[in-house]
Scaffold this motif. Structure first.
Motif, PDB file in Angstrom:
ATOM      1  N   TYR A   8      52.107  42.946  35.077  1.00 20.23           N
ATOM      2  CA  TYR A   8      50.952  42.344  34.358  1.00 20.23           C
ATOM      3  C   TYR A   8      49.715  42.225  35.201  1.00 20.23           C
ATOM      4  O   TYR A   8      48.858  42.453  34.428  1.00 20.23           O
ATOM      5  N   ARG A  53      51.494  37.738  26.502  1.00 23.54           N
ATOM      6  CA  ARG A  53      52.533  36.718  27.135  1.00 23.54           C
ATOM      7  C   ARG A  53      51.834  35.504  27.534  1.00 23.54           C
ATOM      8  O   ARG A  53      52.476  34.598  27.510  1.00 23.54           O
ATOM      9  N   SER A  54      50.610  35.648  28.112  1.00 22.88           N
ATOM     10  CA  SER A  54      49.998  34.375  28.557  1.00 22.88           C
ATOM     11  C   SER A  54      49.582  33.434  27.313  1.00 22.88           C
ATOM     12  O   SER A  54      49.152  32.254  27.694  1.00 22.88           O
ATOM     13  N   GLY A  56      51.537  32.885  24.561  1.00 25.15           N
ATOM     14  CA  GLY A  56      52.590  32.633  24.155  1.00 25.15           C
ATOM     15  C   GLY A  56      53.714  33.362  23.271  1.00 25.15           C
ATOM     16  O   GLY A  56      54.587  32.874  22.813  1.00 25.15           O
ATOM     17  N   TYR A  57      53.249  34.771  23.315  1.00 30.14           N
ATOM     18  CA  TYR A  57      54.271  35.705  22.771  1.00 30.14           C
ATOM     19  C   TYR A  57      55.490  35.671  23.544  1.00 30.14           C
ATOM     20  O   TYR A  57      55.387  36.024  24.708  1.00 30.14           O
ATOM     21  N   LYS A  58      56.632  36.026  22.805  1.00 36.51           N
ATOM     22  CA  LYS A  58      57.890  36.480  23.080  1.00 36.51           C
ATOM     23  C   LYS A  58      58.554  37.571  22.448  1.00 36.51           C
ATOM     24  O   LYS A  58      58.174  37.745  21.346  1.00 36.51           O
ATOM     25  N   ARG A  59      59.019  38.476  23.124  1.00 30.28           N
ATOM     26  CA  ARG A  59      59.886  39.775  22.456  1.00 30.28           C
ATOM     27  C   ARG A  59      61.177  39.181  21.914  1.00 30.28           C
ATOM     28  O   ARG A  59      62.208  39.470  22.492  1.00 30.28           O
ATOM     29  N   LYS A  60      60.989  38.395  20.780  1.00 33.24           N
ATOM     30  CA  LYS A  60      62.198  37.722  20.229  1.00 33.24           C
ATOM     31  C   LYS A  60      62.131  37.833  18.620  1.00 33.24           C
ATOM     32  O   LYS A  60      60.759  37.743  18.313  1.00 33.24           O
ATOM     33  N   TYR A  63      58.682  36.271  16.139  1.00 33.69           N
ATOM     34  CA  TYR A  63      57.314  36.404  16.496  1.00 33.69           C
ATOM     35  C   TYR A  63      56.741  37.714  16.060  1.00 33.69           C
ATOM     36  O   TYR A  63      57.700  38.878  15.920  1.00 33.69           O
ATOM     37  N   THR A 143      65.612  30.922  15.291  1.00 39.40           N
ATOM     38  CA  THR A 143      65.194  31.063  16.896  1.00 39.40           C
ATOM     39  C   THR A 143      63.978  30.635  17.088  1.00 39.40           C
ATOM     40  O   THR A 143      63.866  30.070  18.079  1.00 39.40           O
ATOM     41  N   ASP A 147      64.115  26.582  19.230  1.00 39.97           N
ATOM     42  CA  ASP A 147      63.494  26.728  20.555  1.00 39.97           C
ATOM     43  C   ASP A 147      62.822  25.453  20.830  1.00 39.97           C
ATOM     44  O   ASP A 147      61.684  25.232  20.388  1.00 39.97           O
ATOM     45  N   HIS A 149      60.689  25.051  23.256  1.00 43.25           N
ATOM     46  CA  HIS A 149      59.144  25.539  23.732  1.00 43.25           C
ATOM     47  C   HIS A 149      58.214  25.856  22.622  1.00 43.25           C
ATOM     48  O   HIS A 149      56.838  25.805  22.765  1.00 43.25           O
TER      49      HIS A 149
END
Length: 198
Positions: A8, A53-54, A56-60, A63, A143, A147, A149
């Motif tokens: 990163y 990613r910084s 708040g994105y997640k690979r799930k 999103y 999901t 979650d 978060h």
């Protein structure tokens, strides 16, 4: 002992000095393709994975990433040729009070009304346009609302958060990024302090 850089951090450093990076030719090819495409286009992977990613994105599931194209520059019109007073011509000082990034977020939110805008980040510009990637969250996905978060985005008070300036770009445009000092007349809002600029 030399310090080992993470993937990163390497991506982040390459974007800081893009013209000197090896990926600059790839970026120029992207601009040509993006210009030919539609104004809002859903993409499978983020172009800047470190920035996504910084923010708040997640690979799930739940999103999504959407790239938005917005015109560059101010909104000054061409001079009107005819018998009008300069005051009534209305071709100067038409710069919008919102940033172009906020406009991009709102356009994506209009296109995907079942999702909430989490944040956005810059991915490039050419002679006529700027490009931003907007992170969207589907608050109806199990999901997401299970979650701990990200479940806060499914609460009713966060509906339409992009239109109320609650994203990172919105906070910056409202003058709320300076902490407690220096923004006393920006809280809770400019309107509440009787400072509405017209």
């Amino acid at each position: 002992m030399s310090e080992v850089s993470s993937t990163y951090s390497l991506v982040r450093d390459a974007w800081k000095k893009l013209k000197k990076a090896e990926s600059y030719n790839i970026q120029k090819q992207r601009m040509i393709e993006w210009r030919k495409g539609s104004a809002t286009e859903r993409v499978e992977y983020p172009t800047r994975v470190d920035r996504a990613r910084s923010l708040g994105y997640k690979r799930k599931v739940g999103y999504a990433i959407v790239r938005a194209r917005v015109r560059r520059g101010g909104r000054n019109r061409q001079k009107i040729m005819g018998g009008r007073r300069p005051r009534r011509m209305a071709y100067n000082k038409l710069t919008p009070k919102k940033s172009i990034q906020r406009i991009a977020e709102e356009r994506v939110a209009d296109k995907y009304p079942n999702m909430e805008v989490l944040n956005s980040y810059y991915v490039g510009e050419d002679g006529g346009y700027k490009y931003y990637e907007v992170i969207l969250v589907d608050k109806n996905q199990p999901t997401i609302y299970k979650d701990r978060h990200i479940s806060w985005i499914a609460e009713p008070q966060n509906t339409g958060r992009v239109y109320r300036g609650l994203t990172s770009a919105g906070y910056k445009g409202r003058g709320l990024g300076t902490g407690r000092t220096g923004s006393s007349k920006s809280r809770p809002s400019i309107r509440a302090n009787g400072r509405l600029r017209r």
